[in-house]
Design an enzyme around this catalytic site. Structure first.
Site, PDB file in Angstrom:
ATOM      1  N   ARG A  16      45.422  15.107  64.066  1.00  0.00           N
ATOM      2  CA  ARG A  16      45.026  15.929  62.915  1.00  0.00           C
ATOM      3  C   ARG A  16      43.965  16.985  63.236  1.00  0.00           C
ATOM      4  O   ARG A  16      43.503  17.705  62.362  1.00  0.00           O
ATOM      5  CB  ARG A  16      44.557  15.022  61.770  1.00  0.00           C
ATOM      6  N   GLN A  74      44.195   4.425  79.160  1.00  0.00           N
ATOM      7  CA  GLN A  74      44.998   3.467  78.390  1.00  0.00           C
ATOM      8  C   GLN A  74      46.316   4.155  78.047  1.00  0.00           C
ATOM      9  O   GLN A  74      46.351   5.087  77.269  1.00  0.00           O
ATOM     10  CB  GLN A  74      44.274   3.071  77.093  1.00  0.00           C
ATOM     11  N   ALA A 420      11.814  64.427  80.346  1.00  0.00           N
ATOM     12  CA  ALA A 420      12.953  63.967  79.553  1.00  0.00           C
ATOM     13  C   ALA A 420      14.250  64.565  80.074  1.00  0.00           C
ATOM     14  O   ALA A 420      14.279  65.689  80.577  1.00  0.00           O
ATOM     15  CB  ALA A 420      12.747  64.351  78.093  1.00  0.00           C
TER      16      ALA A 420
END
Ligand code: UD1
Ligand code: CA
Length: 454
Positions: A16, A74, A420
Site C-alpha cells: 500500500r 525470509q 566596475a
C-alpha cells in the site's frame, strides 16, 4: 540479567505504499524507518541484532550496512512466527529475545526499558483501543491473567469486543521461544505461522506473562501507507519542536518546523516559520533564522542572523554575520565573523574574512577573500575553464567594483581597487586601481539601424 537479542521484522511487502522502494527504507524525519528502529534497538546494547527482510532484494542490508546487525532473508513470508524463526539460529539459548518491527519507527527507549525490567517470563506490549479492529486481541481469564492472543480473523464475536490489543512487540526467554516457535502450526484463518500463538504455549508451560503499556499511542503505530507515514512524521516533528521549546528556543509556530537530523541550539535562538534543518546543525546563542530557510550540516556562531529564504549547506558561519535574504552558501563555505552575504549571492568552497561583504548578485567560488573586502554587485569569480577549477585570492581591504569578472587563477592585492565592469585576467597589485574596460565614447550623428525592405 541474561543478555539480549533483538529481532526486527521487516519482510512485509508494503504493497500500500505503491512504491518500488522497500517499505522500511521510506524516510521519516529524513531517516529510513528501519534506521529509527535500529537506533532505538542499539540504545539497549543488545548482544545480537537480526533484521529479517524480504522484498526489495539487497536494498535493505545495503542501506543499513553501517549497523552491526545480521540480515536474514525470509522467503517466502509465512507469517510473523515464521519470520522470528529465521533469526533464531543466531541467538544463544541463555538469553532473552525482543521482537521489534521495521515499520513501527517511534517506539521509545523508555518503553522498551520498562519491558526489560518487567521480570522473567514473557513480556507483551499492549494498548487499549476504542476501535480495536484489525489487531490481535489480548484474551484474559476472570483473574485478569493473559491466556492467549487471538487474531481478529480467528476471533469469536465476544473476543472481538476486547479493547486490549497486541502491538506485536514482545520479549521472551530465548530457549522457550525457540521451543514454542518449533511447535507453531498454520491451521488458522490466514494459513500463517502466528507469532502470537506462543502466548497460549507460555501459559501451558507455566511461564509468567507480563504486560506493559507504552506512554503514547504513537510509539506502537505501524506504517502501511503514505498517510500513516505522513501522520507519524508530524508526530516526530511535533516532538522535536516541543523539545526545542522546552530548551528555550523560540519557534514562531511549532507546527511549521522540520528537523531531519539533529538540531542543537544555544540560548535565545529564534526560528521563524517554514525552516528545514537537515543532518547535524548547530546554532549559537542569539542566532536568528528567517522564514523558509534550509540549513544542512552547518554551524552558525552566536549572533548571526539569517534573513528569509536562505540555503546553507555544509558551511561554517562565524559570529554576528548577516546572511540573506535569498543567499546560498554551498559546501565548503567558511565565513569569518561579521561577514555579510546578501541577496542572490552564491558562495562555494571559499573563505570570506572578517567583516567582508558581498551584498548583491554574486558568485564566489574556490576563493580566499581577506578581511574588510567589499565585493560589488554582480561580481563573478570565473573559477572553471570547462575542465579545471582555479582559485581566486583577494587581499584585505580590497574593493571590487560592480560587475567584475575575476578570471581564476588570479590574485587581487591588499587594498586594491577594481574598476566596475572589469574583466580581470591577470593579478591586480596592492593599493592600485586596476580596470580593464575600454574608455567611454559617444558617436555623434550615429543612426539606429532600420528594418530592411523585403
Ligand atoms: C500482527 C499481529 C497482531 C497485532 C498486529 C499489530 C501476528 C500473527 N499478529 O498482525 O496480533 O495486533 O501485528 O500491528 O503476529 N512480517 C514479516 N514476515 C512475515 C509476516 C509479517 O516480516 O511473514 C512483518 C511485517 O513486515 C510487519 C509485521 O511483521 O512489519 C506484522 O505483520 P502483519 O502481517 O502486518 O501482521 P498483522 O496481521 O498486522
Ligand atoms: Ca499489520
Amino acid at each position: 540479567m541474561s543478555h539480549l537479542n533483538i529481532v526486527i521484522l521487516a519482510a512485509g511487502k508494503g504493497t500500500r505504499m505503491y512504491s518500488d522502494k522497500p517499505k522500511v527504507l521510506h524516510a521519516l524525519a529524513g531517516k529510513p524507518l528501519l534506521q529509527h528502529v535500529l537506533d532505538s534497538a542499539n540504545g539497549l546494547q543488545p548482544q545480537q541484532m537480526c533484521v529479517v527482510y524480504g522484498h526489495g532484494g539487497e536494498a535493505v542490508p545495503q542501506a543499513m550496512q553501517d549497523y552491526a546487525a545480521t540480515f536474514v532473508v525470509q522467503e517466502p513470508q509465512l507469517g510473523t512466527g515464521h519470520a522470528v524463526q529465521q533469526a533464531m539460529p543466531y541467538f544463544e539459548d541463555d538469553s532473552r529475545t525482543l521482537v521489534l518491527y521495521g515499520d513501527v519507527p517511534l517506539i521509545r527507549h523508555s518503553t522498551l526499558h520498562q519491558m526489560l525490567q518487567a521480570g522473567e517470563g514473557l513480556v507483551l506490549l499492549t494498548v487499549n483501543l476504542d476501535i480495536p479492529a484489525g489487531y490481535g486481541r489480548i484474551v484474559r481469564n476472570a483473574q485478569g491473567d493473559v491466556q492467549s492472543i487471538v487474531e481478529e480473523k480467528d476471533a469469536t464475536p465476544e473476543q472481538r469486543e476486547i479493547g486490549e490489543v497486541n502491538t506485536g512487540i514482545l520479549l521472551a526467554p530465548t530457549r522457550k521461544l525457540r521451543k514454542w516457535l518449533g511447535r507453531l502450526g498454520n491451521l488458522n484463518a490466514q494459513g500463517e505461522y502466528y507469532l502470537t500463538d506462543i502466548v497460549a504455549m507460555a501459559v501451558q508451560d507455566g511461564v509468567a506473562i507480563h504486560t506493559i503499556q507504552p506512554a503514547h499511542r504513537w510509539e506502537v503505530e505501524g506504517i502501511n501507507n503514505k498517510l500513516q507515514l505522513a501522520s507519524l512524521e508530524r508526530v516526530w516533528q511535533q516532538n522535536a519542536a516541543r523539545e526545542l521549546l522546552a530548551q528555550g528556543v523560540t519557534l514562531v509556530d511549532l507546527a511549521r518546523l522540520d528537523v531531519r537530523g539533529n538540531l542543537v541550539c544555544g540560548r535565545d535562538v529564534e526560528i521563524d516559520v517554514g525552516c528545514i534543518f537537515e543532518g547535524e546543525v548547530k546554532l549559537g546563542e542569539r542566532v536568528r533564522v528567517g522564514a523558509y530557510s534550509i540549513i544542512r550540516n552547518s554551524t552558525l556562531a552566536q549572533g548571526t542572523q539569517i534573513a528569509p529564504y536562505s540555503h546553507i549547506d555544509s558551511s561554517e558561519v562565524g559570529a554576528n554575520c548577516r546572511i540573506g535574504p535569498f543567499a546560498r552558501l554551498r559546501p565548503g563555505t567558511k565565513l569569518d565573523a561579521e561577514a555579510h552575504v546578501g541577496n542572490f549571492v552564491e558562495i562555494k568552497n571559499s573563505e570570506i574574512g572578517h567583516g567582508s561583504k558581498a551584498n548583491h548578485l554574486s558568485y564566489i567560488g574556490d576563493s580566499s577573500v581577506g578581511q574588510r573586502v567589499n565585493i560589488g554587485a554582480g561580481t563573478i569569480t570565473c573559477n572553471y575553464d570547462g575542465a579545471n577549477k582555479y582559485r581566486t585570492v583577494i587581499g584585505d581591504d580590497a574593493f571590487i567594483g560592480s560587475d567584475t569578472q575575476l578570471v581564476a587563477p588570479v590574485t587581487v592585492g591588499a587594498g586594491a581597487t577594481i574598476g566596475a565592469g572589469s574583466t580581470i585576467t591577470r593579478d591586480a597589485p596592492d593599493n592600485q586601481l586596476t580596470l580593464s574596460r575600454s574608455k567611454q565614447v559617444s558617436i555623434s550623428g550615429w543612426q539606429r539601424p532600420q528594418k530592411g525592405k523585403k
